[in-house]
Design a protein around this motif. Structure first.
Motif, PDB file in Angstrom:
ATOM      1  N   ALA A  67       0.826  -1.212   0.000  1.00 38.02           N
ATOM      2  CA  ALA A  67       0.000   0.000   0.000  1.00 38.02           C
ATOM      3  C   ALA A  67       0.863   1.266   0.000  1.00 38.02           C
ATOM      4  N   GLU A  68       1.988   1.209   0.672  1.00 41.69           N
ATOM      5  CA  GLU A  68       2.913   2.352   0.694  1.00 41.69           C
ATOM      6  C   GLU A  68       3.558   2.547  -0.681  1.00 41.69           C
ATOM      7  N   TRP A  69       3.924   1.462  -1.332  1.00 36.11           N
ATOM      8  CA  TRP A  69       4.580   1.531  -2.641  1.00 36.11           C
ATOM      9  C   TRP A  69       3.615   1.934  -3.756  1.00 36.11           C
ATOM     10  N   TYR A  70       2.321   1.659  -3.545  1.00 34.15           N
ATOM     11  CA  TYR A  70       1.302   1.978  -4.551  1.00 34.15           C
ATOM     12  C   TYR A  70       0.199   2.840  -3.927  1.00 34.15           C
ATOM     13  N   PRO A  71       0.547   4.075  -3.548  1.00 34.90           N
ATOM     14  CA  PRO A  71      -0.446   4.948  -2.909  1.00 34.90           C
ATOM     15  C   PRO A  71      -1.602   5.215  -3.867  1.00 34.90           C
ATOM     16  N   GLY A  72      -2.787   5.216  -3.315  1.00 32.08           N
ATOM     17  CA  GLY A  72      -3.971   5.444  -4.127  1.00 32.08           C
ATOM     18  C   GLY A  72      -4.612   4.166  -4.629  1.00 32.08           C
ATOM     19  N   ALA A  73      -3.884   3.050  -4.559  1.00 35.13           N
ATOM     20  CA  ALA A  73      -4.487   1.766  -4.915  1.00 35.13           C
ATOM     21  C   ALA A  73      -5.335   1.296  -3.738  1.00 35.13           C
ATOM     22  N   ARG A  74      -6.360   0.545  -4.026  1.00 32.66           N
ATOM     23  CA  ARG A  74      -7.243   0.000  -2.987  1.00 32.66           C
ATOM     24  C   ARG A  74      -6.790  -1.443  -2.719  1.00 32.66           C
ATOM     25  N   VAL A  75      -5.814  -1.582  -1.830  1.00 31.92           N
ATOM     26  CA  VAL A  75      -5.133  -2.855  -1.605  1.00 31.92           C
ATOM     27  C   VAL A  75      -5.981  -3.798  -0.751  1.00 31.92           C
ATOM     28  N   VAL A  76      -6.078  -5.041  -1.219  1.00 33.08           N
ATOM     29  CA  VAL A  76      -6.740  -6.121  -0.493  1.00 33.08           C
ATOM     30  C   VAL A  76      -5.757  -7.281  -0.426  1.00 33.08           C
ATOM     31  N   LYS A  77      -5.474  -7.747   0.777  1.00 32.72           N
ATOM     32  CA  LYS A  77      -4.643  -8.941   0.945  1.00 32.72           C
ATOM     33  C   LYS A  77      -5.533 -10.153   0.772  1.00 32.72           C
ATOM     34  N   SER A  78      -5.186 -11.033  -0.172  1.00 36.05           N
ATOM     35  CA  SER A  78      -6.005 -12.212  -0.419  1.00 36.05           C
ATOM     36  C   SER A  78      -5.284 -13.155  -1.368  1.00 36.05           C
ATOM     37  N   LEU A  79      -5.799 -14.362  -1.458  1.00 33.55           N
ATOM     38  CA  LEU A  79      -5.337 -15.387  -2.396  1.00 33.55           C
ATOM     39  C   LEU A  79      -3.889 -15.804  -2.165  1.00 33.55           C
ATOM     40  N   ASN A  80      -3.403 -15.682  -0.945  1.00 32.27           N
ATOM     41  CA  ASN A  80      -2.007 -15.985  -0.670  1.00 32.27           C
ATOM     42  C   ASN A  80      -1.804 -17.083   0.359  1.00 32.27           C
ATOM     43  N   THR A  81      -2.854 -17.586   0.986  1.00 40.44           N
ATOM     44  CA  THR A  81      -2.655 -18.488   2.122  1.00 40.44           C
ATOM     45  C   THR A  81      -2.722 -19.964   1.751  1.00 40.44           C
ATOM     46  N   MET A  82      -3.058 -20.264   0.520  1.00 32.75           N
ATOM     47  CA  MET A  82      -3.254 -21.651   0.122  1.00 32.75           C
ATOM     48  C   MET A  82      -2.154 -22.082  -0.844  1.00 32.75           C
ATOM     49  N   HIS A  83      -1.561 -23.235  -0.602  1.00 27.78           N
ATOM     50  CA  HIS A  83      -0.534 -23.774  -1.487  1.00 27.78           C
ATOM     51  C   HIS A  83      -1.122 -23.921  -2.886  1.00 27.78           C
ATOM     52  N   PHE A  84      -0.324 -23.653  -3.902  1.00 34.08           N
ATOM     53  CA  PHE A  84      -0.844 -23.642  -5.271  1.00 34.08           C
ATOM     54  C   PHE A  84      -1.449 -24.984  -5.693  1.00 34.08           C
ATOM     55  N   GLU A  85      -0.933 -26.079  -5.166  1.00 31.55           N
ATOM     56  CA  GLU A  85      -1.502 -27.382  -5.536  1.00 31.55           C
ATOM     57  C   GLU A  85      -2.907 -27.552  -4.961  1.00 31.55           C
ATOM     58  N   THR A  86      -3.132 -27.032  -3.761  1.00 25.87           N
ATOM     59  CA  THR A  86      -4.476 -27.056  -3.182  1.00 25.87           C
ATOM     60  C   THR A  86      -5.375 -26.087  -3.940  1.00 25.87           C
ATOM     61  N   LEU A  87      -4.870 -24.923  -4.218  1.00 24.19           N
ATOM     62  CA  LEU A  87      -5.630 -23.893  -4.921  1.00 24.19           C
ATOM     63  C   LEU A  87      -6.134 -24.400  -6.270  1.00 24.19           C
ATOM     64  N   ALA A  88      -5.330 -25.194  -6.947  1.00 27.07           N
ATOM     65  CA  ALA A  88      -5.683 -25.664  -8.290  1.00 27.07           C
ATOM     66  C   ALA A  88      -6.896 -26.580  -8.305  1.00 27.07           C
ATOM     67  N   VAL A  89      -7.153 -27.308  -7.222  1.00 31.95           N
ATOM     68  CA  VAL A  89      -8.239 -28.289  -7.240  1.00 31.95           C
ATOM     69  C   VAL A  89      -9.328 -28.034  -6.207  1.00 31.95           C
ATOM     70  N   ALA A  90      -9.032 -27.308  -5.170  1.00 34.00           N
ATOM     71  CA  ALA A  90      -9.970 -27.186  -4.045  1.00 34.00           C
ATOM     72  C   ALA A  90     -11.252 -26.456  -4.402  1.00 34.00           C
ATOM     73  N   GLY A  91     -11.203 -25.506  -5.309  1.00 31.63           N
ATOM     74  CA  GLY A  91     -12.399 -24.751  -5.665  1.00 31.63           C
ATOM     75  C   GLY A  91     -13.429 -25.569  -6.418  1.00 31.63           C
ATOM     76  N   THR A  92     -13.004 -26.685  -6.994  1.00 37.35           N
ATOM     77  CA  THR A  92     -13.930 -27.530  -7.743  1.00 37.35           C
ATOM     78  C   THR A  92     -14.237 -28.836  -7.016  1.00 37.35           C
ATOM     79  N   ALA A  93     -13.641 -29.025  -5.846  1.00 33.26           N
ATOM     80  CA  ALA A  93     -13.859 -30.259  -5.089  1.00 33.26           C
ATOM     81  C   ALA A  93     -15.228 -30.238  -4.426  1.00 33.26           C
ATOM     82  N   GLY A  94     -15.781 -31.423  -4.184  1.00 35.70           N
ATOM     83  CA  GLY A  94     -17.055 -31.519  -3.476  1.00 35.70           C
ATOM     84  C   GLY A  94     -16.865 -31.248  -1.999  1.00 35.70           C
ATOM     85  N   GLY A  95     -17.952 -31.161  -1.290  1.00 35.61           N
ATOM     86  CA  GLY A  95     -17.893 -30.931   0.156  1.00 35.61           C
ATOM     87  C   GLY A  95     -17.892 -29.459   0.488  1.00 35.61           C
ATOM     88  N   GLU A  96     -17.630 -29.182   1.751  1.00 33.71           N
ATOM     89  CA  GLU A  96     -17.642 -27.794   2.216  1.00 33.71           C
ATOM     90  C   GLU A  96     -16.508 -27.000   1.563  1.00 33.71           C
TER      91      GLU A  96
END
Length: 159
Positions: A67-96
């Motif tokens: 946010a300091e490096w890009y003043p005026g941008a509306r920064v949202v921290k997200s999409l960083n906590t899940m390992h890429f291998e989980t990220l690739a399949v978890a959104g289409t998996a069944g269950g919760e």
């Protein structure tokens, strides 16, 4: 790399929303700050000092720096906590659905990112303001690389 057809700044200039998915040490100076002025800038980066070692940012959140490096941008921290291998399949998996977190100081920007998270098949969970919520998500934080269901994440956030 060799397959890039345009400079990131050109692509970002045409976008309404920009997602930073590059190594953290390449974020500063990647884009001219005016290119992301008034845009939602999703910080999906993770600051590491070495393999598996969180960077010492002196108590600051990595997204605070973005946010300091890009003043005026509306920064949202997200999409960083899940390992890429989980990220690739978890959104289409069944269950919760698994949770993806959002932290930011602009409510509308977090809503936009939450909608994208839902569209990807995950459950958006708000961790609060950019500083405190971002620290929860970054390497070394309690939510980093912990695939939680929506119910688990909401229970954790509420206590």
């Amino acid at each position: 790399g060799e397959h890039v057809q345009e400079h990131p700044a050109e692509a970002a200039g045409r976008a309404d929303l920009v997602v930073l998915m590059v190594p953290f040490d390449q974020v500063r100076g990647l884009l001219p700050p005016h290119v992301v002025q008034d845009k939602v800038l999703v910080d999906a980066t993770n600051a590491f000092a070495g393999p598996g070692t969180p960077a010492d940012l002196g108590g600051r959140g990595s997204s605070d720096l973005v946010a300091e490096w890009y003043p005026g941008a509306r920064v949202v921290k997200s999409l960083n906590t899940m390992h890429f291998e989980t990220l690739a399949v978890a959104g289409t998996a069944g269950g919760e659905r698994l949770a993806h977190f959002t932290a930011g100081d602009d409510g509308k920007s977090k809503e936009i990112v939450a909608g994208i998270i839902s569209d990807l098949g995950f459950a958006p969970v708000d961790t609060g303001p950019l500083h405190s919520g971002g620290i929860l998500q970054q390497p070394g934080g309690p939510l980093f690389n912990r695939p939680l269901t929506e119910a688990q994440a909401l229970a954790w956030i509420s206590h």
